[in-house]
Design an enzyme around this catalytic site. Structure first.
Site, short mmCIF file in Angstrom:
data_model
loop_
_atom_site.label_atom_id
_atom_site.label_comp_id
_atom_site.label_asym_id
_atom_site.label_seq_id
_atom_site.Cartn_x
_atom_site.Cartn_y
_atom_site.Cartn_z
N CYS A 190 0.84 -1.20 0.00
CA CYS A 190 0.00 0.00 0.00
C CYS A 190 0.88 1.25 0.00
O CYS A 190 0.59 2.24 -0.69
CB CYS A 190 -0.90 0.01 1.24
SG CYS A 190 -1.92 -1.45 1.46
N HIS A 194 0.63 4.69 -2.15
CA HIS A 194 -0.05 5.78 -1.46
C HIS A 194 0.85 6.62 -0.55
O HIS A 194 0.38 7.59 0.05
CB HIS A 194 -1.25 5.23 -0.70
CG HIS A 194 -2.24 4.55 -1.59
ND1 HIS A 194 -2.98 5.25 -2.53
CD2 HIS A 194 -2.59 3.24 -1.72
CE1 HIS A 194 -3.76 4.40 -3.18
NE2 HIS A 194 -3.54 3.18 -2.72
N ARG A 233 -13.03 -1.10 -0.94
CA ARG A 233 -11.90 -0.51 -1.67
C ARG A 233 -10.60 -1.23 -1.32
O ARG A 233 -9.74 -1.43 -2.21
CB ARG A 233 -11.78 0.98 -1.32
CG ARG A 233 -10.78 1.71 -2.21
CD ARG A 233 -11.32 1.85 -3.63
NE ARG A 233 -10.29 2.31 -4.55
CZ ARG A 233 -9.63 1.53 -5.39
NH1 ARG A 233 -9.87 0.23 -5.43
NH2 ARG A 233 -8.72 2.03 -6.20
N CYS A 237 -8.02 -2.92 -4.03
CA CYS A 237 -6.59 -2.61 -4.10
C CYS A 237 -5.75 -3.88 -4.05
O CYS A 237 -4.78 -4.01 -4.79
CB CYS A 237 -6.20 -1.68 -2.95
SG CYS A 237 -6.71 0.04 -3.18
#
Length: 276
Positions: A190, A194, A233, A237
């Site tokens: 992640c 991000h 979500r 992802c």
């Protein structure tokens, strides 16, 4: 440069580094270093703007998003959520009280009795099943609509997740580990998208920053053409990483939500939201 490097290392450039640093890192120091990292990377973007996701990186995208928000496609979902809530209002008021604006800001939190993170969607369904009502399906539908109604009524209030026990810290570190650990066939994390590459493009779409990730959920996505929860979500992802998703409201995703919400402490709730 040294400070930036230190921050990058603290966010987990390698699995070996993160496993060592996780035991030494205080959550508040961790959160502040993450904020410092984004401020150093984009000094012209104010911290409170991160609630607007990837749109902060493009004036054109921001303009399009603001136009969409003038007549947002989630308005019907808010109305539906209010209807669902009022249908069983006696049950909900026993669980959450009579002030609907005070519900969303309480979540997520760490429950010392169960030693588990409690999310808003999890609390809604627990409230229902404890009263003998049928649980809503996870990810979308009535659950997302009720969540949207509660988020809408809490707009402008700030996220304020507390970590003041060993159990809460362990949940934070577990969520943090999911965020920074590479996974799936593409060996992505992640954090790779991000944190390190926030603001850059992937498949023509801008990657959103972790700061503010939880403020605007549930969201109406153009791709979905309906409203979805944060855990929906998360699953998407993980599929994009070619990794097996955890189940919605699993301990793993609840811990991840707890971590992401904590690092967004001080940012305003602005859900539900619209995203591409």
């Amino acid at each position: 440069m040294k400070k930036t490097l230190l921050i990058a290392l603290s966010l987990g450039v390698t699995v070996a580094a993160t496993s060592t640093l996780a035991t030494a890192m205080d959550p508040e120091t961790d959160r502040q270093q993450l904020v410092d990292y984004f401020q150093a990377k984009n000094p012209k973007i104010a911290v409170d703007e991160y609630v607007n996701g990837a749109y902060i990186y493009s004036a054109d995208k921001m303009q399009q998003w603001e136009a969409a928000e003038e007549f947002p496609p989630y308005l019907d979902a808010i109305d539906a959520g209010e209807a669902h809530y009022n249908k069983d209002i006696a049950t909900y008021e026993k669980c959450f009280g009579t002030d609907v604006s005070a519900i969303r800001p309480k979540y997520p939190y760490f429950d010392e009795k169960t030693q588990q993170v409690v999310t808003l969607e999890g609390a809604i369904n627990s409230c229902r099943t404890d009263a003998g009502l049928k649980a809503y399906k996870w990810k979308k539908g009535a659950l997302a609509q009720v969540s949207a109604y509660l988020a809408y009524n809490a707009r402008g209030q700030k996220i304020n997740v507390k970590i003041d026990t060993d159990g809460a810290r362990a949940a934070y570190e577990a969520g943090r580990n999911i965020y920074i650990k590479p996974t799936g066939q593409l060996n992505l994390s992640c954090a790779k998208c991000h944190t390190y590459n926030a603001g850059r493009k992937a498949r023509s779409n801008l990657l959103s920053p972790i700061l503010g990730h939880t403020t605007h959920f549930p969201v109406f996505r153009a791709k979905w053409q309906n409203l979805g929860t944060l855990h929906r979500r998360y699953g998407g992802c993980h599929k994009n990483m070619r990794a097996k998703p955890f189940k919605a409201q699993s301990e793993e995703y609840r811990n991840l939500e707890f971590f992401e919400a904590y690092v967004s402490n001080g940012l305003k709730i602005n859900g539900p939201g619209y995203r591409e």
